[in-house]
Design a protein around this motif. Structure first.
Motif, short mmCIF file in Angstrom:
data_model
loop_
_atom_site.label_atom_id
_atom_site.label_comp_id
_atom_site.label_asym_id
_atom_site.label_seq_id
_atom_site.Cartn_x
_atom_site.Cartn_y
_atom_site.Cartn_z
N PHE A 147 32.84 41.37 33.05
CA PHE A 147 32.80 40.02 32.78
C PHE A 147 33.15 38.96 33.90
O PHE A 147 33.87 39.46 34.61
CB PHE A 147 33.71 39.55 31.65
N HIS A 148 32.39 37.93 34.20
CA HIS A 148 32.86 37.13 35.23
C HIS A 148 32.64 37.52 36.51
O HIS A 148 33.06 37.36 37.53
CB HIS A 148 34.40 36.53 35.22
N THR A 149 31.47 38.61 36.54
CA THR A 149 31.06 39.07 37.94
C THR A 149 29.53 38.85 38.13
O THR A 149 28.70 39.11 37.28
CB THR A 149 31.46 40.54 37.89
N LYS A 150 29.06 38.66 39.43
CA LYS A 150 27.54 38.49 39.77
C LYS A 150 27.36 39.42 40.84
O LYS A 150 28.10 39.43 41.97
CB LYS A 150 27.36 37.12 40.21
N ILE A 151 26.40 40.39 40.76
CA ILE A 151 26.16 41.50 41.37
C ILE A 151 24.74 41.26 42.09
O ILE A 151 23.71 40.82 41.14
CB ILE A 151 26.31 42.76 40.72
N VAL A 152 24.52 41.44 43.31
CA VAL A 152 23.28 41.48 43.93
C VAL A 152 22.95 42.55 44.58
O VAL A 152 23.76 43.18 45.38
CB VAL A 152 23.24 40.33 44.94
N LYS A 160 26.18 43.76 46.65
CA LYS A 160 27.24 42.65 46.83
C LYS A 160 27.76 42.37 45.43
O LYS A 160 27.14 41.67 44.75
CB LYS A 160 26.88 41.49 47.66
N ILE A 161 29.20 42.61 45.32
CA ILE A 161 29.81 42.07 44.00
C ILE A 161 30.70 40.93 44.15
O ILE A 161 31.47 40.74 45.04
CB ILE A 161 30.55 43.19 43.36
N ARG A 162 30.44 39.74 43.40
CA ARG A 162 31.29 38.48 43.64
C ARG A 162 31.91 38.53 42.00
O ARG A 162 31.25 38.53 41.07
CB ARG A 162 30.58 37.29 43.93
N THR A 163 33.26 38.30 41.98
CA THR A 163 33.82 38.29 40.74
C THR A 163 34.96 37.21 40.73
O THR A 163 35.56 36.92 41.65
CB THR A 163 34.50 39.83 40.17
N TRP A 164 35.09 36.73 39.65
CA TRP A 164 36.02 35.59 39.38
C TRP A 164 37.28 36.13 38.91
O TRP A 164 37.26 36.58 37.73
CB TRP A 164 35.30 34.34 38.73
N GLU A 165 38.42 36.05 39.56
CA GLU A 165 39.73 36.52 38.99
C GLU A 165 40.21 35.41 38.25
O GLU A 165 40.67 34.31 38.60
CB GLU A 165 40.77 36.60 39.99
N ARG A 166 40.09 35.47 36.81
CA ARG A 166 40.29 34.25 35.90
C ARG A 166 41.81 33.76 36.01
O ARG A 166 41.95 32.79 35.77
CB ARG A 166 40.00 34.77 34.43
N SER A 167 42.78 34.91 36.13
CA SER A 167 44.16 34.54 36.05
C SER A 167 44.59 33.63 37.34
O SER A 167 45.32 32.77 37.30
CB SER A 167 45.06 35.59 35.87
#
Length: 190
Positions: A147-152, A160-167
């Motif tokens: 969840f909150h992750t975009k993978i190319v 390439k994994i980009r993820t948003w650390e919600r906290s």
């Protein structure tokens, strides 16, 4: 993630900034605990976008992934925002060829159930099938983790994994190489 230390402060998802991270040394006990946690984690569920080929769905089902086609979710001939919102509502990772989903202003991390963007090969290709299977295999467990992750996924069998650390509000980036077996099988294909 064990021992994660952030070096930048105050980064929000809309700034597209990645930060560096340092990890504690990996010990045998930490590795064993991580593997155990990975095996116990729930399987990732996938939603295939309308632009994905039917045989790509077959490849994922052959690998025993929980895949829902866009036709079953009534997503044929709808706009990208509706597809993205439906993936969030169904809590399924969206698999697509459409790079427009990578725009963080139109498709924000906080409403992303997970996204896998694959390159388009144009025709049936063993290289694409191996890339799809390898990338999906890498993210097949830990449904909540994506969840909150975009993978190319890239043609050179890296992702390439980009993820948003919600906290903390940080966007973290990682690059991974897909398992060697998938890369070699693609090279051996006629």
């Amino acid at each position: 993630m064990l021992g994660l230390v952030y070096l930048e402060e105050g980064v929000v998802p809309h700034l597209h900034k990645a930060k560096r991270q340092h990890f504690e040394p990996l010990t045998r006990a930490n590795l064993k605990a991580a593997r155990s946690e990975w095996r116990k984690s729930p399987k990732t569920q996938f939603l295939m976008d309308a632009n994905m080929e039917p045989w790509a769905v077959h490849v994922m089902r052959y690998k025993n992934f929980d895949v829902k086609e866009c036709d079953l979710a009534q997503l044929r001939n709808v706009d990208d925002r509706t597809v993205f919102a439906t993936a969030w509502k169904l809590r399924r990772l969206l698999v697509t060829h459409d790079g427009d989903f990578l725009d963080d202003r139109l498709f924000p991390f906080e409403r992303c159930a997970g996204l896998l963007v694959l390159p388009s090969y144009g025709s049936v290709s063993m290289e694409f099938a191996n890339l799809l299977a390898g990338a999906s295999d890498l993210i097949s467990r830990g449904a909540h983790l994506w969840f909150h992750t975009k993978i190319v996924a890239r043609r050179d069998f890296t992702i390439k994994i980009r993820t948003w650390e919600r906290s903390s509000g940080f966007i973290a980036e990682w690059d991974y190489r897909i398992a060697k077996g998938y890369r070699q099988a693609a090279l051996c294909a006629p």
